[in-house]
Design a protein around this motif. Structure first.
Motif, PDB file in Angstrom:
ATOM      1  N   THR A 150       4.578   0.242  -6.616  1.00 55.20           N
ATOM      2  CA  THR A 150       3.688  -0.574  -6.125  1.00 55.20           C
ATOM      3  C   THR A 150       4.001  -2.078  -6.560  1.00 55.20           C
ATOM      4  O   THR A 150       3.968  -3.060  -5.944  1.00 55.20           O
ATOM      5  CB  THR A 150       2.080  -0.349  -6.540  1.00 55.20           C
ATOM      6  OG1 THR A 150       1.944   1.215  -5.745  1.00 55.20           O
ATOM      7  CG2 THR A 150       1.168  -1.420  -5.726  1.00 55.20           C
ATOM      8  N   GLN A 202      -6.276   5.893  -6.548  1.00 62.38           N
ATOM      9  CA  GLN A 202      -7.175   5.393  -7.360  1.00 62.38           C
ATOM     10  C   GLN A 202      -8.137   6.384  -8.034  1.00 62.38           C
ATOM     11  O   GLN A 202      -8.737   6.221  -8.993  1.00 62.38           O
ATOM     12  CB  GLN A 202      -8.092   4.251  -6.317  1.00 62.38           C
ATOM     13  CG  GLN A 202      -7.476   3.107  -6.115  1.00 62.38           C
ATOM     14  CD  GLN A 202      -7.968   2.211  -5.104  1.00 62.38           C
ATOM     15  OE1 GLN A 202      -9.060   2.496  -4.879  1.00 62.38           O
ATOM     16  NE2 GLN A 202      -6.954   1.500  -4.627  1.00 62.38           N
ATOM     17  N   GLU A 207      -3.097   5.182  -1.587  1.00 62.21           N
ATOM     18  CA  GLU A 207      -3.626   4.196  -2.482  1.00 62.21           C
ATOM     19  C   GLU A 207      -5.389   4.895  -2.997  1.00 62.21           C
ATOM     20  O   GLU A 207      -5.486   4.951  -4.131  1.00 62.21           O
ATOM     21  CB  GLU A 207      -4.116   2.851  -1.845  1.00 62.21           C
ATOM     22  CG  GLU A 207      -2.874   2.242  -1.970  1.00 62.21           C
ATOM     23  CD  GLU A 207      -2.519   1.643  -3.228  1.00 62.21           C
ATOM     24  OE1 GLU A 207      -2.883   1.670  -4.026  1.00 62.21           O
ATOM     25  OE2 GLU A 207      -1.023   1.580  -3.327  1.00 62.21           O
ATOM     26  N   HIS A 230       3.561   5.610  -9.221  1.00 67.97           N
ATOM     27  CA  HIS A 230       2.858   4.943  -8.196  1.00 67.97           C
ATOM     28  C   HIS A 230       2.677   3.304  -8.707  1.00 67.97           C
ATOM     29  O   HIS A 230       2.932   2.361  -7.766  1.00 67.97           O
ATOM     30  CB  HIS A 230       1.572   5.489  -7.939  1.00 67.97           C
ATOM     31  CG  HIS A 230       0.958   4.965  -6.672  1.00 67.97           C
ATOM     32  ND1 HIS A 230      -0.118   4.065  -6.869  1.00 67.97           N
ATOM     33  CD2 HIS A 230       0.932   5.373  -5.367  1.00 67.97           C
ATOM     34  CE1 HIS A 230      -0.375   3.708  -5.732  1.00 67.97           C
ATOM     35  NE2 HIS A 230      -0.021   4.361  -4.770  1.00 67.97           N
ATOM     36  N   THR A 262       2.434   4.889  -0.302  1.00 66.97           N
ATOM     37  CA  THR A 262       2.226   6.330   0.103  1.00 66.97           C
ATOM     38  C   THR A 262       3.218   7.210  -0.178  1.00 66.97           C
ATOM     39  O   THR A 262       4.045   7.001   0.131  1.00 66.97           O
ATOM     40  CB  THR A 262       1.710   6.507   1.410  1.00 66.97           C
ATOM     41  OG1 THR A 262       0.248   5.291   1.812  1.00 66.97           O
ATOM     42  CG2 THR A 262       1.165   7.627   1.897  1.00 66.97           C
ATOM     43  N   ALA A 313       0.876  -1.344   0.077  1.00 66.71           N
ATOM     44  CA  ALA A 313      -0.038  -0.031   0.058  1.00 66.71           C
ATOM     45  C   ALA A 313       0.770   1.155   0.101  1.00 66.71           C
ATOM     46  O   ALA A 313       1.280   1.752   1.052  1.00 66.71           O
ATOM     47  CB  ALA A 313      -0.986   0.056   1.315  1.00 66.71           C
TER      48      ALA A 313
END
Length: 267
Positions: free
Chosen positions: A94, A24, A20, A90, A9, A7
Motif C-alpha cells: 500500500t 483493517q 482494505e 499489505h 486488494t 486501495a
C-alpha cells in the motif's frame, strides 16, 4: 479537488477479494485480541466480522486468524504469524502504491490539456463470485476418463475434496498434481447430515465438522461448520430442517457435496 488514493486488494482467480476493510479488521484483531472489539473499531457487525474472518482464512493457504477457547485466560482471537506476514505485505505494498499514485497525480496535474481522471478510469473489470465458500488448495491427483476427469484438491490438512471437470478443461487449465487451485461451492449445495449417519449417497464428498454458528431466518438458516485447518464451510438449509435436526453450536455434522457441483479455478 479529487485525489488518487491507494486501495490495495488481494484477489484470487475466482474474483474473491480481501480488501482494505478486511485488512483493517485483521489489524484491529491483532491490536485488540478480540473480534468483538475489532468489529466495533472497524464498523463491522459481529456476524460480519466473523464472516470476513472465515472468508480470509478460507482464501489463504494457512489461517490468518485463530480463536482460542475460554479458560483461565478468558480466550480470545489471535492473528497468526501468517496473518502478520499478510498484514506486513499489505502495508508495504500500500505504501509503495501510494508513492506511485502520488507521482501519477503530479504527472497528470502538470501535463497540458489533461484533466484529472474520473473514478471510472480506474474501475476494476474483475467480478466477485457469488459462491459463499471459496477455498485455496493444492491438487493431489488427477484421474482421467473418456469425457471427464476427477481432481483431488487438498483444502485443509485433513480435508481433500473431489471435483469433476471435463477433460478439455484439464488440458486448457493445465491441471496437474502440485498445482494450486481454488474450489468454489455455493452455500445452497451442501446437504447436512448428523455426524455418524451412514446414509448411502452418490455424493463424492463427505466433509465432517463442528457447528460454530447458526443464523436462523424466516425461511432458511445459515449453518457454518469448522472443518479443520482454520477452514469453515457455510451451508444454507431450510429453517424447519435446522429446527428438526436441533442444529446448535458444538454439534458434529457432515456435509454431502457432489463432485460435479464444485467449480475449480486457478490462481
Amino acid at each position: 479537488m479529487s485525489r488518487l488514493s491507494p486501495a490495495l486488494t488481494f484477489e484470487t482467480a475466482s474474483g474473491d477479494r480481501a480488501g482494505e476493510a478486511r485488512f483493517q479488521l485483521l489489524a484491529e484483531i491483532d491490536r485488540l485480541g478480540s473480534i468483538s472489539a475489532a468489529a466495533k473499531a472497524t464498523g463491522f457487525s459481529y456476524k460480519g466480522a466473523w464472516d470476513a474472518v472465515n472468508a480470509m482464512n478460507n482464501l489463504f493457504p494457512r489461517p490468518l486468524i485463530v480463536k482460542h477457547a475460554g479458560g483461565s485466560s478468558g480466550g480470545g482471537t489471535e492473528v497468526t504469524e501468517e496473518g502478520r506476514r499478510a498484514l506486513a505485505a499489505h502495508r508495504q505494498l500500500t505504501a509503495a502504491l501510494g508513492d506511485v499514485m502520488a507521482r501519477l497525480e503530479t504527472v497528470i496535474s502538470e501535463a497540458p490539456g489533461l484533466s484529472f481522471p474520473s473514478e471510472n478510469m480506474f474501475w476494476s473489470p474483475f467480478m466477485r463470485t457469488s459462491a459463499r465458500n471459496s477455498y485455496h488448495g493444492v491438487i493431489e491427483a488427477v484421474s482421467h476418463g473418456a469425457v471427464n476427469a476427477e481432481i483431488l484438491l487438498r483444502i485443509a490438512p485433513d480435508v481433500t475434496i473431489a471435483v469433476i471437470v471435463t477433460e478439455p478443461s484439464v488440458a486448457n487449465l493445465g491441471l496437474e498434481p502440485g498445482r494450486e487451485a481454488y474450489a468454489l461451492i455455493k452455500a445452497s449445495t451442501p446437504i447436512l447430515l448428523e455426524d455418524g449417519n451412514n446414509v448411502l449417497s452418490s455424493a463424492r464428498n463427505r466433509i465432517s465438522g463442528t457447528v460454530v454458528s447458526v443464523e436462523p431466518g424466516a425461511v432458511n438458516a445459515e449453518v457454518v461448520l469448522d472443518i479443520g485447518g482454520g477452514k469453515t464451510l457455510c451451508a444454507i438449509i431450510t429453517a424447519k430442517s435446522a429446527e428438526a435436526m436441533a442444529i446448535l453450536p458444538g454439534k458434529r455434522m457432515t456435509a454431502l457435496i457432489k463432485a460435479s457441483q464444485i467449480i475449480l479455478a486457478l490462481g
